[in-house]
Design a protein around this motif. Structure first.
Motif, PDB file in Angstrom:
ATOM      1  N   VAL A  28      49.432 -29.064 -11.224  1.00  0.00           N
ATOM      2  CA  VAL A  28      50.118 -28.158 -12.147  1.00  0.00           C
ATOM      3  C   VAL A  28      49.329 -26.847 -12.144  1.00  0.00           C
ATOM      4  CG1 VAL A  28      50.721 -27.751 -14.571  1.00  0.00           C
ATOM      5  CG2 VAL A  28      50.974 -30.032 -13.599  1.00  0.00           C
ATOM      6  N   ALA A  29      49.904 -25.806 -11.607  1.00  0.00           N
ATOM      7  CA  ALA A  29      49.268 -24.483 -11.564  1.00  0.00           C
ATOM      8  C   ALA A  29      47.864 -24.514 -10.948  1.00  0.00           C
ATOM      9  CB  ALA A  29      49.222 -23.866 -12.962  1.00  0.00           C
ATOM     10  N   GLY A  30      47.682 -25.354  -9.947  1.00  0.00           N
ATOM     11  CA  GLY A  30      46.419 -25.322  -9.207  1.00  0.00           C
ATOM     12  C   GLY A  30      45.432 -26.435  -9.526  1.00  0.00           C
ATOM     13  N   ASP A 231      58.150 -26.131 -15.204  1.00  0.00           N
ATOM     14  CA  ASP A 231      58.070 -25.269 -16.394  1.00  0.00           C
ATOM     15  C   ASP A 231      56.638 -25.185 -16.921  1.00  0.00           C
ATOM     16  OD1 ASP A 231      60.767 -24.851 -16.275  1.00  0.00           O
ATOM     17  OD2 ASP A 231      61.276 -26.315 -17.834  1.00  0.00           O
ATOM     18  N   THR A 232      55.977 -26.342 -16.962  1.00  0.00           N
ATOM     19  CA  THR A 232      54.588 -26.367 -17.457  1.00  0.00           C
ATOM     20  C   THR A 232      53.691 -25.543 -16.543  1.00  0.00           C
ATOM     21  OG1 THR A 232      54.915 -28.504 -18.478  1.00  0.00           O
ATOM     22  CG2 THR A 232      52.641 -27.908 -17.978  1.00  0.00           C
ATOM     23  N   SER A 233      53.941 -25.665 -15.256  1.00  0.00           N
ATOM     24  CA  SER A 233      53.158 -24.901 -14.292  1.00  0.00           C
ATOM     25  C   SER A 233      53.328 -23.402 -14.550  1.00  0.00           C
ATOM     26  CB  SER A 233      53.636 -25.268 -12.883  1.00  0.00           C
ATOM     27  OG  SER A 233      52.718 -24.823 -11.948  1.00  0.00           O
ATOM     28  N   GLU A 234      54.559 -22.984 -14.811  1.00  0.00           N
ATOM     29  CA  GLU A 234      54.803 -21.556 -15.066  1.00  0.00           C
ATOM     30  C   GLU A 234      54.018 -21.085 -16.289  1.00  0.00           C
ATOM     31  OE1 GLU A 234      58.876 -20.277 -15.184  1.00  0.00           O
ATOM     32  OE2 GLU A 234      58.229 -18.190 -15.098  1.00  0.00           O
ATOM     33  N   TYR A 235      53.988 -21.943 -17.317  1.00  0.00           N
ATOM     34  CA  TYR A 235      53.243 -21.586 -18.537  1.00  0.00           C
ATOM     35  C   TYR A 235      51.782 -21.274 -18.201  1.00  0.00           C
ATOM     36  CZ  TYR A 235      51.101 -21.999 -23.135  1.00  0.00           C
ATOM     37  OH  TYR A 235      50.378 -21.746 -24.267  1.00  0.00           O
ATOM     38  N   PHE A 236      51.144 -22.168 -17.424  1.00  0.00           N
ATOM     39  CA  PHE A 236      49.724 -21.960 -17.112  1.00  0.00           C
ATOM     40  C   PHE A 236      49.521 -20.823 -16.111  1.00  0.00           C
ATOM     41  CE2 PHE A 236      49.331 -26.206 -18.988  1.00  0.00           C
ATOM     42  CZ  PHE A 236      48.320 -25.932 -19.889  1.00  0.00           C
TER      43      PHE A 236
END
Ligand code: UTP
Length: 329
Positions: A28-30, A231-236
């Motif tokens: 998730v985001a890296g 969506d969670t990834s975009e948040y972070f």
């Protein structure tokens, strides 16, 4: 205080990815989702032991955490996935006296200070207002603000009763009452949706007189299925606000690009994570997570989860490709 993190679930909704790696190691985001939870617990410092309840491929989680964090971990295997309540009960031998306990689901990310949630006179259930309570466990409260009822995935007629969904963070003051209640539902074979549920044990705790209150978790970030992970990834990604530059490419924020990544003649973003050692050529990628060592050429990819060591060489659109897949002409 001890924290219990159950991560033994089979992650069916995230197949095929969860066939080769546990859900909580998905990117998730890296970073793997479990990394965020452990990082926060170690930074906030009020938890001194983390009890991980692992299942299939549990060693992968153990190896990851041991390598990344110097912390007092205990790993306990849940041999059969009989439900979240059963998973939590696997930690009972670690509690020799009545103490408080923090339970966090491994696929629950959030942006809050956990210490604030745990600074309560009463046991606390993290909740969030949702539009579709049917998908969640929900709580009802009485006039004094104490929880009066737990309902697991309420059927339609009950929906109007509460839209406060349980988000997967629980601070419980009395481990004795918790484990006593879990024992009771397991001994009596009380199951909901064919699993021993934590919510059923919490209902039992209410009967035993436990006082529970709610804590609103504004930034609750679900990672249970493909769309919520994206969506969670975009948040972070937005939060981290990393900046990159690749000559001859258009990069649209927010995004994450790992180490040793080659990108040529491509448009990347927004909301894209490209993990270490990937090669991207002549492609357009938006809203996607691409795991390590993957190669994408001459492709258009959107709303996609791409596993590690995959090879894509074909014009395409939405993809959900597990590790080691090939998608070529
Ligand atoms: P979920 O209900 O999301 O189940 O579990 P799951 O297996 O992870 O995913 P799906 O529904 O099959 O797609 C919530 C949390 O409880 C843990 C999971 O690992 C997850 O962190 N869990 C669930 C266990 O540890 N053991 C169980 O028997 C069930």
């Amino acid at each position: 205080m001890k924290a219990i993190i159950p991560v033994a679930g089979s992650g069916t909704r995230l197949k095929p990815h969860t066939l080769t790696k546990p859900k909580v190691l998905m990117n998730v985001a890296g970073k793997p989702m479990i990394h965020y939870i452990i990082e926060q617990l170690t930074e906030e410092k009020f938890v001194n032991e983390i009890i991980m309840i692992t299942g299939v491929m549990g060693d992968m989680i153990k190896n990851y955490l041991k390598e990344k964090f110097k912390f007092n971990f205990k790993f306990i295997e849940q041999k059969k996935q009989l439900g979240l309540g059963h998973a939590v009960n696997c930690a009972r031998a670690e509690f020799t006296e009545n103490e408080d306990v923090l339970i966090i689901l491994g696929d629950t990310l959030f942006d809050l200070k956990l210490k604030e949630l745990c600074d309560s006179k009463y046991s606390v259930i993290g909740v969030k207002k949702v539009d579709d309570p049917k998908r969640f466990g929900v709580v009802e409260r009485n006039k004094q603000g104490f929880i009066s009822r737990f309902v697991e995935k309420p059927a339609s007629p009950e929906v109007s009763l509460s839209n406060k969904a349980i988000v997967g963070i629980y601070y419980l003051k009395n481990s004795d009452t918790l484990f006593g209640s879990l024992d009771e539902i397991i001994a009596k074979g009380i199951k909901t949706k064919n699993e021993y549920q934590l919510t059923d044990a919490l209902s039992n705790m209410l009967i035993k007189g436990e006082k529970l209150v709610t804590f609103e978790v504004e930034n609750w970030l679900d990672c249970g299925k493909k769309d919520t992970i994206l969506d969670t990834s975009e948040y972070f990604l937005k939060k981290f606000n990393n900046k990159y530059k690749y000559d001859g490419c258009i990069l649209k924020q927010p995004l994450y690009i790992g180490e040793n990544v080659i990108i040529e003649n491509s448009i990347i973003g927004k909301n894209v994570t490209i993990s270490d050692n990937c090669i991207i050529k002549n492609s357009i990628i938006k809203r996607a997570i691409i795991e390590e060592h993957s190669m994408i050429e001459n492709a258009i990819i959107e709303d996609s989860l791409i596993g590690e060591h995959t090879k894509i060489k074909k014009k395409t659109d939405v993809l959900n490709l597990g590790d080691y897949s090939e998608f070529c002409d």
